[in-house]
Design a protein around this motif. Structure first.
Motif, PDB file in Angstrom:
ATOM      1  N   CYS A   1      -2.125 -13.444   2.272  1.00  0.00           N
ATOM      2  CA  CYS A   1      -1.345 -12.819   1.546  1.00  0.00           C
ATOM      3  C   CYS A   1      -0.160 -13.642   0.905  1.00  0.00           C
ATOM      4  N   ASN A   2       0.336 -14.768   1.521  1.00  0.00           N
ATOM      5  CA  ASN A   2       1.225 -15.542   1.030  1.00  0.00           C
ATOM      6  C   ASN A   2       0.531 -16.400  -0.141  1.00  0.00           C
ATOM      7  N   THR A   3      -0.655 -16.743   0.036  1.00  0.00           N
ATOM      8  CA  THR A   3      -1.265 -17.574  -1.284  1.00  0.00           C
ATOM      9  C   THR A   3      -2.028 -16.595  -2.238  1.00  0.00           C
ATOM     10  N   MET A   4      -2.464 -15.837  -1.894  1.00  0.00           N
ATOM     11  CA  MET A   4      -3.436 -14.738  -2.852  1.00  0.00           C
ATOM     12  C   MET A   4      -2.924 -13.826  -3.487  1.00  0.00           C
ATOM     13  N   HIS A   5      -1.658 -13.229  -2.700  1.00  0.00           N
ATOM     14  CA  HIS A   5      -0.979 -12.113  -3.212  1.00  0.00           C
ATOM     15  C   HIS A   5       0.422 -12.326  -3.525  1.00  0.00           C
ATOM     16  N   ARG A   6       1.212 -13.417  -3.505  1.00  0.00           N
ATOM     17  CA  ARG A   6       2.358 -13.770  -3.481  1.00  0.00           C
ATOM     18  C   ARG A   6       3.143 -12.930  -4.595  1.00  0.00           C
ATOM     19  N   GLU A   7       2.514 -12.935  -5.723  1.00  0.00           N
ATOM     20  CA  GLU A   7       3.415 -12.244  -6.613  1.00  0.00           C
ATOM     21  C   GLU A   7       3.617 -10.767  -6.449  1.00  0.00           C
ATOM     22  N   SER A   8       2.408 -10.217  -5.759  1.00  0.00           N
ATOM     23  CA  SER A   8       2.638  -8.585  -5.766  1.00  0.00           C
ATOM     24  C   SER A   8       3.060  -8.070  -4.421  1.00  0.00           C
ATOM     25  N   ILE A   9       3.664  -8.989  -3.395  1.00  0.00           N
ATOM     26  CA  ILE A   9       3.939  -8.472  -2.171  1.00  0.00           C
ATOM     27  C   ILE A   9       5.482  -8.975  -1.946  1.00  0.00           C
ATOM     28  N   ILE A  10       6.209  -8.145  -1.003  1.00  0.00           N
ATOM     29  CA  ILE A  10       7.704  -8.326  -0.953  1.00  0.00           C
ATOM     30  C   ILE A  10       7.965  -8.926   0.348  1.00  0.00           C
ATOM     31  N   GLN A  11       8.442  -9.984   0.281  1.00  0.00           N
ATOM     32  CA  GLN A  11       8.943 -10.871   1.621  1.00  0.00           C
ATOM     33  C   GLN A  11      10.028 -10.166   2.313  1.00  0.00           C
ATOM     34  N   VAL A  12       9.735  -9.779   3.413  1.00  0.00           N
ATOM     35  CA  VAL A  12      10.938  -9.137   4.336  1.00  0.00           C
ATOM     36  C   VAL A  12      11.189 -10.163   5.549  1.00  0.00           C
ATOM     37  N   GLU A  13      12.627 -10.054   5.873  1.00  0.00           N
ATOM     38  CA  GLU A  13      13.049 -10.964   7.034  1.00  0.00           C
ATOM     39  C   GLU A  13      13.558  -9.969   8.174  1.00  0.00           C
ATOM     40  N   LEU A  14      12.666  -9.933   9.182  1.00  0.00           N
ATOM     41  CA  LEU A  14      12.880  -8.942  10.272  1.00  0.00           C
ATOM     42  C   LEU A  14      14.343  -9.294  10.725  1.00  0.00           C
ATOM     43  N   ASN A  15      14.979  -7.999  11.306  1.00  0.00           N
ATOM     44  CA  ASN A  15      16.434  -7.907  11.619  1.00  0.00           C
ATOM     45  C   ASN A  15      17.399  -8.136  10.499  1.00  0.00           C
ATOM     46  N   SER A  16      16.937  -8.051   9.083  1.00  0.00           N
ATOM     47  CA  SER A  16      17.892  -8.367   8.098  1.00  0.00           C
ATOM     48  C   SER A  16      17.823  -6.977   7.175  1.00  0.00           C
ATOM     49  N   PRO A  17      18.696  -6.214   6.741  1.00  0.00           N
ATOM     50  CA  PRO A  17      18.327  -5.378   5.973  1.00  0.00           C
ATOM     51  C   PRO A  17      18.441  -5.617   4.427  1.00  0.00           C
ATOM     52  N   MET A  18      17.356  -4.707   3.801  1.00  0.00           N
ATOM     53  CA  MET A  18      17.256  -5.031   2.293  1.00  0.00           C
ATOM     54  C   MET A  18      16.968  -3.977   1.555  1.00  0.00           C
ATOM     55  N   THR A  19      17.115  -4.283   0.304  1.00  0.00           N
ATOM     56  CA  THR A  19      16.949  -2.809  -0.832  1.00  0.00           C
ATOM     57  C   THR A  19      15.625  -2.985  -1.418  1.00  0.00           C
ATOM     58  N   ILE A  20      14.821  -2.055  -1.549  1.00  0.00           N
ATOM     59  CA  ILE A  20      13.592  -2.028  -2.289  1.00  0.00           C
ATOM     60  C   ILE A  20      13.542  -0.878  -3.362  1.00  0.00           C
ATOM     61  N   SER A  21      13.498  -1.347  -4.661  1.00  0.00           N
ATOM     62  CA  SER A  21      13.277  -0.494  -5.724  1.00  0.00           C
ATOM     63  C   SER A  21      11.986   0.293  -5.733  1.00  0.00           C
ATOM     64  N   LEU A  22      11.831   1.434  -5.071  1.00  0.00           N
ATOM     65  CA  LEU A  22      10.603   2.150  -5.023  1.00  0.00           C
ATOM     66  C   LEU A  22      10.520   3.080  -6.312  1.00  0.00           C
ATOM     67  N   ASP A  23       9.146   2.977  -6.930  1.00  0.00           N
ATOM     68  CA  ASP A  23       8.871   3.801  -8.023  1.00  0.00           C
ATOM     69  C   ASP A  23       8.033   4.791  -7.527  1.00  0.00           C
ATOM     70  N   ARG A  24       8.554   6.135  -8.002  1.00  0.00           N
ATOM     71  CA  ARG A  24       8.105   7.284  -7.404  1.00  0.00           C
ATOM     72  C   ARG A  24       6.602   7.546  -7.326  1.00  0.00           C
ATOM     73  N   ASP A  25       6.041   7.038  -8.547  1.00  0.00           N
ATOM     74  CA  ASP A  25       4.529   7.092  -8.467  1.00  0.00           C
ATOM     75  C   ASP A  25       3.729   5.935  -8.117  1.00  0.00           C
ATOM     76  N   LYS A  26       4.415   5.065  -7.152  1.00  0.00           N
ATOM     77  CA  LYS A  26       3.552   3.895  -6.623  1.00  0.00           C
ATOM     78  C   LYS A  26       3.328   4.314  -5.020  1.00  0.00           C
ATOM     79  N   PRO A  27       1.957   4.512  -4.869  1.00  0.00           N
ATOM     80  CA  PRO A  27       1.808   4.818  -3.532  1.00  0.00           C
ATOM     81  C   PRO A  27       2.032   3.884  -2.469  1.00  0.00           C
ATOM     82  N   ILE A  28       1.765   2.575  -2.865  1.00  0.00           N
ATOM     83  CA  ILE A  28       1.715   1.644  -1.862  1.00  0.00           C
ATOM     84  C   ILE A  28       2.558   0.286  -2.189  1.00  0.00           C
TER      85      ILE A  28
END
Ligand SMILES: [Zn+2]
Ligand SMILES: [Zn+2]
Ligand SMILES: [Zn+2]
Ligand SMILES: [Zn+2]
Length: 313
Positions: free
Chosen positions: A185-212
Motif C-alpha cells: 500500500c505504501n509503494t503502490m497506492h501511496r497517492e490514494s491512501i491517507i496515513q494515520v498515526e495511532l493514538n493521534s487525532p486527525m481530520t479527514i475531509s470526507l466526500d459524501r459520495d465517496k464510499p471508500i
C-alpha cells in the motif's frame, strides 16, 4: 484410508505434520490434506487416492515417513470439530469426542452401544496419535515459526498473523501477509491512501459520495495496518452510515476508534471497537456506525470528520 500403528518409545516431538505450504502467490484456505512426518508411526495406505507415502532419513539415521492425509480423520465424526483427548469409543470401534459422548448420553449414535462407560471407554490409540503429532503453520513461508497439535492448529490458522490479507483497493488483486500488504500500500497506492498515526487525532475531509477511503496506520510498536473508512450514503434515509474496518488477519485486541462529525453547534460521535477482516467485500462486518445527516455536509458535499484510532495493550 490411512492406518496408523505406534511403535517405539513415546517422544512427544517425534511427529510433525506439515500442511501444504502456501506462498503469498498461492493461497488456498481450504486445504484438504495435511502432510505428516513421523519416526514413531508406521503408516499403511489403502486404495484412497488422497493418501501417499514418502520416505527419507533424518540426520540421526532414523527413518521418517511422510504421509498426506485427509484431515477429516482427525475430526470427531459427529460434531466435525478437531478431536482432543479424551476420545471415547464403543465396542464396535466408533469414536467420538467427550462433548458428543456426553450429549449423546453415552450412547453411540452409529450403533446405539454404550460408550464412555464400563468396558467401552477411551480410544487410547487415537489419543496417542493426537498427543504426538505436531503441525507446522501453513504460513511458515510468510514467516510464521509456530507449530501446534491438530486442535490448536485449526484455531491458529484462522487468525495467524502471517496469513494473507487482500488489498482493498478496487481492481488490485494483491494479497500477502500484513507486513507485505502494508509495504504494498505504501509503494503502490501511496497517492490514494491517507496515513494515520495511532493514538493521534486527525481530520479527514470526507466526500459524501465517496464510499471508500483507505487509511494506512503506522506505529513503531505496532505492525502497519490498513483501515477502510466506509461511507454508505443513503438517499432514502437522508444521511451517511460511516464505519471503520481494519484489514487484519486476527482480532485487533485493544484497538478502538472514535469518529466525531460537527455541524454548527451540533456534534455526533461514535466510539467503537475495530472489527477486522482479511478480505474486504464492500460490506462492513461491523454493526457499529455513525449516521451523519446530509445537512452536516457543506454545499460542496464535504464533511470534516475527526478520527482517532487508539491502541492500548
Ligand atoms: Zn464431537
Ligand atoms: Zn458404535
Ligand atoms: Zn501461523
Ligand atoms: Zn493494491
Amino acid at each position: 484410508m490411512v492406518k496408523f500403528s505406534a511403535t517405539g518409545k513415546k517422544r512427544s516431538s517425534d511427529t510433525v505434520i506439515t500442511p501444504r505450504c502456501y506462498s503469498d502467490d498461492d493461497v488456498e484456505e481450504d486445504d484438504e490434506q495435511v502432510c505428516l512426518q513421523s519416526k514413531r508411526l508406521k503408516v499403511e495406505t489403502g486404495e484412497s487416492s488422497s493418501s501417499s507415502i514418502g520416505k527419507q532419513n533424518d540426520l540421526s539415521g532414523d527413518e521418517l515417513i511422510t504421509v498426506r492425509l485427509d484431515p477429516d480423520v482427525l475430526d470427531c465424526s459427529i460434531c466435525f470439530e478437531p478431536l482432543v483427548p479424551p476420545v471415547f469409543q464403543c465396542n464396535n470401534g466408533h469414536i467420538c469426542c467427550s462433548t458428543c459422548c456426553r450429549k449423546m448420553k453415552n450412547k453411540c449414535p452409529s450403533c446405539s452401544c454404550l460408550m464412555g462407560t464400563g468396558s467401552s471407554s477411551r480410544c487410547l490409540a487415537v489419543e496417542k496419535i493426537l498427543e504426538s503429532i505436531r503441525i507446522t503453520c501453513p504460513y511458515a513461508p510468510n514467516g510464521c515459526r509456530e507449530s501446534f497439535n491438530y486442535a490448536e492448529f485449526q484455531r491458529h490458522k484462522a487468525s495467524c498473523m502471517y496469513s494473507p490479507c487482500c488489498c482493498p483497493v478496487s481492481d488490485c488483486n494483491f494479497e500477502g501477509s500484513l507486513e507485505r500488504l502494508s509495504s504494498h500500500c505504501n509503494t503502490m497506492h501511496r497517492e490514494s491512501i491517507i496515513q494515520v498515526e495511532l493514538n493521534s487525532p486527525m481530520t479527514i475531509s470526507l466526500d459524501r459520495d465517496k464510499p471508500i477511503t483507505i487509511l494506512h496506520g503506522n506505529n513503531s510498536e505496532y505492525v502497519g495496518a490498513v483501515y477502510i473508512l466506509h461511507n454508505n450514503n443513503s438517499k432514502s434515509v437522508g444521511g451517511c452510515f460511516i464505519t471503520l474496518t481494519a484489514i487484519y488477519p486476527g482480532i485487533q485486541e485493544g484497538v478502538k476508534y472514535k469518529l466525531i462529525a460537527k455541524c454548527r453547534d451540533s456534534s455526533l460521535q461514535l466510539k467503537a471497537s475495530i472489527v477486522s477482516t482479511k478480505h474486504w467485500t464492500g460490506v462492513s462486518p461491523s454493526k457499529d456506525f455513525l449516521l451523519v445527516p446530509h445537512d452536516f455536509f457543506d454545499t460542496t458535499g464535504l464533511l470534516n470528520l475527526n478520527l482517532l484510532i487508539t491502541w492500548s495493550d
